[in-house]
Design an enzyme around this catalytic site. Structure first.
Site, PDB file in Angstrom:
ATOM      1  N   TRP A 194       3.077 102.368  32.633  1.00  0.00           N
ATOM      2  CA  TRP A 194       2.008 101.361  32.516  1.00  0.00           C
ATOM      3  C   TRP A 194       2.454 100.308  31.499  1.00  0.00           C
ATOM      4  O   TRP A 194       2.098 100.362  30.319  1.00  0.00           O
ATOM      5  CB  TRP A 194       0.683 102.015  32.087  1.00  0.00           C
TER       6      TRP A 194
ATOM      7  N   SER B 110      15.028  99.854  33.920  1.00  0.00           N
ATOM      8  CA  SER B 110      14.588 100.640  32.765  1.00  0.00           C
ATOM      9  C   SER B 110      14.951 102.105  33.009  1.00  0.00           C
ATOM     10  O   SER B 110      15.236 102.508  34.144  1.00  0.00           O
ATOM     11  CB  SER B 110      13.074 100.516  32.596  1.00  0.00           C
ATOM     12  N   THR B 111      14.935 102.873  31.929  1.00  0.00           N
ATOM     13  CA  THR B 111      15.232 104.304  32.058  1.00  0.00           C
ATOM     14  C   THR B 111      14.321 104.955  33.104  1.00  0.00           C
ATOM     15  O   THR B 111      14.765 105.759  33.922  1.00  0.00           O
ATOM     16  CB  THR B 111      15.014 105.012  30.707  1.00  0.00           C
ATOM     17  N   GLY B 112      13.050 104.586  33.091  1.00  0.00           N
ATOM     18  CA  GLY B 112      12.102 105.193  34.017  1.00  0.00           C
ATOM     19  C   GLY B 112      12.467 104.922  35.473  1.00  0.00           C
ATOM     20  O   GLY B 112      12.445 105.828  36.312  1.00  0.00           O
TER      21      GLY B 112
ATOM     22  N   HIS C 295      14.475  94.266  30.225  1.00  0.00           N
ATOM     23  CA  HIS C 295      13.814  94.867  31.381  1.00  0.00           C
ATOM     24  C   HIS C 295      12.755  93.962  31.982  1.00  0.00           C
ATOM     25  O   HIS C 295      12.229  93.079  31.333  1.00  0.00           O
ATOM     26  CB  HIS C 295      13.131  96.169  30.969  1.00  0.00           C
TER      27      HIS C 295
ATOM     28  N   ASN D 140      13.876 109.470  26.478  1.00  0.00           N
ATOM     29  CA  ASN D 140      14.100 109.083  25.083  1.00  0.00           C
ATOM     30  C   ASN D 140      13.539 110.047  24.036  1.00  0.00           C
ATOM     31  O   ASN D 140      13.070 109.602  22.974  1.00  0.00           O
ATOM     32  CB  ASN D 140      13.593 107.657  24.869  1.00  0.00           C
TER      33      ASN D 140
ATOM     34  N   ASN E   7       6.860 106.645  28.993  1.00  0.00           N
ATOM     35  CA  ASN E   7       6.339 106.828  27.637  1.00  0.00           C
ATOM     36  C   ASN E   7       5.127 105.972  27.296  1.00  0.00           C
ATOM     37  O   ASN E   7       4.762 105.844  26.126  1.00  0.00           O
ATOM     38  CB  ASN E   7       7.461 106.592  26.622  1.00  0.00           C
TER      39      ASN E   7
HETATM   40  N1  CTP Z   1       7.345 102.775  30.527  1.00  0.00           N
HETATM   41  C1  CTP Z   1       6.285 102.112  31.147  1.00  0.00           C
HETATM   42  N2  CTP Z   1       5.321 101.522  30.391  1.00  0.00           N
HETATM   43  C2  CTP Z   1       5.364 101.549  29.050  1.00  0.00           C
HETATM   44  C3  CTP Z   1       6.433 102.206  28.405  1.00  0.00           C
HETATM   45  C4  CTP Z   1       7.420 102.796  29.180  1.00  0.00           C
HETATM   46  O1  CTP Z   1       6.238 102.057  32.381  1.00  0.00           O
HETATM   47  N3  CTP Z   1       4.385 100.985  28.353  1.00  0.00           N
HETATM   48  C5  CTP Z   1       8.361 103.461  31.361  1.00  0.00           C
HETATM   49  C6  CTP Z   1       9.600 102.608  31.604  1.00  0.00           C
HETATM   50  O2  CTP Z   1      10.099 102.878  32.903  1.00  0.00           O
HETATM   51  C7  CTP Z   1      10.565 103.114  30.547  1.00  0.00           C
HETATM   52  C8  CTP Z   1      10.205 104.592  30.471  1.00  0.00           C
HETATM   53  O3  CTP Z   1       8.790 104.617  30.666  1.00  0.00           O
HETATM   54  O4  CTP Z   1      11.923 102.950  30.896  1.00  0.00           O
HETATM   55  C9  CTP Z   1      10.560 105.237  29.154  1.00  0.00           C
HETATM   56  O5  CTP Z   1      10.001 104.489  28.092  1.00  0.00           O
HETATM   57  P1  CTP Z   1      10.856 104.042  26.844  1.00  0.00           P
HETATM   58  O6  CTP Z   1      11.374 105.232  26.163  1.00  0.00           O
HETATM   59  O7  CTP Z   1      10.077 103.054  26.088  1.00  0.00           O
HETATM   60  O8  CTP Z   1      12.062 103.293  27.550  1.00  0.00           O
HETATM   61  P2  CTP Z   1      12.669 101.921  26.981  1.00  0.00           P
HETATM   62  O9  CTP Z   1      13.472 102.242  25.786  1.00  0.00           O
HETATM   63  O10 CTP Z   1      11.616 100.885  26.831  1.00  0.00           O
HETATM   64  O11 CTP Z   1      13.548 101.474  28.137  1.00  0.00           O
HETATM   65  P3  CTP Z   1      15.076 101.621  28.004  1.00  0.00           P
HETATM   66  O12 CTP Z   1      15.267 102.963  27.401  1.00  0.00           O
HETATM   67  O13 CTP Z   1      15.646 101.551  29.381  1.00  0.00           O
HETATM   68  O14 CTP Z   1      15.469 100.475  27.119  1.00  0.00           O
END
Ligand code: CTP
Length: 319
Positions: free
Chosen positions: A263, A241-243, A293, A132, A109
């Site tokens: 990123w 992380s989710t990604g 994370h 998400n 995201n």
């Molecule tokens: N991501 C990234 N760089 C960002 C934002 C997100 O690499 N600036 C990647 C991460 O792998 C993240 C995934 O995109 O897990 C999805 O983003 P997000 O919905 O923001 O996940 P989070 O809520 O931050 O992570 P989690 O849901 O695991 O708490």
């Protein structure tokens, strides 16, 4: 400093990931990136020793009865009782059973997607995984529309849908879910306490509106197994992380995995500001210790795997 030390270990880790007989670096083609199919197979086999994404992607109806009490995966002192509605939404068989794809997109995201023009390229993959419930329509040029598998952390309900308290939020939410058609909605409902009323409301809305999407709720062992896999490769990620979770799962189903929207840095390579999310004003949290994370560590790992041809990481415009 800590992270650098771990990246130091990653060199050894990469040898582990590579195993014997696979050249560490294939010479890049004119286009710059070549798939290393033998490495892809090796990683798939390695990950299978820790988890089987086909099975661990969701608990099944037969695993529980309504009223069963389980312990949260990351908070063993707290418990959750399996409600009637949750039970009725558990799949009978894995939604990923026997599903195999030539190319997949895992879409993170990050704001790096804005003005990328990657929408078409993303939609052209055989299977698209998104995180998400990020909005798509307003950003389709850059992120595309196709979704075959969408994650939804319970926290998103509060953050993006006002806890589903107002009718207007519920309508907006149901509209978003309707866009998923018959694809998979993956809800990590058993990780930590806190989101259970939200998950319950979501489940009730899915049932009440007879939505066609296919719900999945990750197995209780998934996160530990994923963490275990990365740990044996000396990549010490406390909570993936989710990604990263999605990439790890996708290795089971996809021959060629392309990552977009990864990123975790506030500036791009030219020093321009990059939003944390392409669609909202959330700030970078992972610089504080509050963040669970280690996205920059994850990113460096993914970048290494990109260079070795195990996956393709796109962080620039699509042509
Ligand atoms: N991501 C990234 N760089 C960002 C934002 C997100 O690499 N600036 C990647 C991460 O792998 C993240 C995934 O995109 O897990 C999805 O983003 P997000 O919905 O923001 O996940 P989070 O809520 O931050 O992570 P989690 O849901 O695991 O708490």
């Amino acid at each position: 400093e800590h992270e650098e030390a771990q990246l130091g270990l990653m060199v050894n880790g990469s040898e582990k990931i590579l195993g014997k007989g696979v050249p560490a670096f294939l010479p890049p083609k004119a286009g710059g990136w070549t798939l290393n199919s033998s490495l892809v197979l090796m990683i798939r086999k390695d990950i299978l020793r820790f988890l089987d994404a086909e099975r661990d992607v969701s608990v099944l109806k037969s695993s529980f009865k309504p009223g069963d009490v389980i312990h949260y995966v990351l908070d063993q002192r707290r418990t959750l009782s399996i409600s009637q509605s949750l039970h009725s939404l558990l799949p009978d068989v894995s939604p990923m059973k026997n599903r195999r794809f030539k190319t997949c997109a895992v879409v993170g995201n990050s704001g790096i997607l804005l003005k990328s023009g990657c929408g078409k390229e993303i939609d052209n993959h055989n299977f698209v995984i998104r995180c998400n419930l990020a909005p798509l329509v307003e950003f389709s040029e850059d992120v595309g529309l196709q979704s075959d598998f969408t994650t939804m952390n319970p926290s998103v309900i509060q953050r993006a849908f006002g806890g589903l308290k107002n009718e207007s939020d519920r309508v907006r939410f149901v509209q978003r879910l309707t866009m998923l058609n018959e694809s998979v909605l993956w809800i990590p409902a058993f990780m930590v306490k806190g989101g259970e009323q939200h998950v319950e409301r979501v489940n009730e809305l899915i049932l009440k509106n007879k939505l066609k999407l296919r719900t999945a709720y990750p197995s209780l062992r998934l996160i530990h197994a994923v963490r275990g896999y990365w740990l044996t490769n000396k990549i010490n990620i406390k909570r993936p992380s989710t990604g990263l979770l999605m990439y790890t799962l996708a290795t089971r189903f996809c021959d060629e995995i392309h990552l977009y929207g990864f990123w975790p840095f506030p500036k791009d390579s030219k020093g321009n500001a990059v939003k944390y999310h392409y669609y909202d004003a959330l700030k970078y949290r992972y610089f504080s210790n509050a963040s669970p994370h280690k996205m920059p560590l994850e990113f460096n790992t993914l970048k290494m795997l990109h260079h070795k041809g195990a996956l393709k990481l796109t962080t620039s415009k699509c042509t």
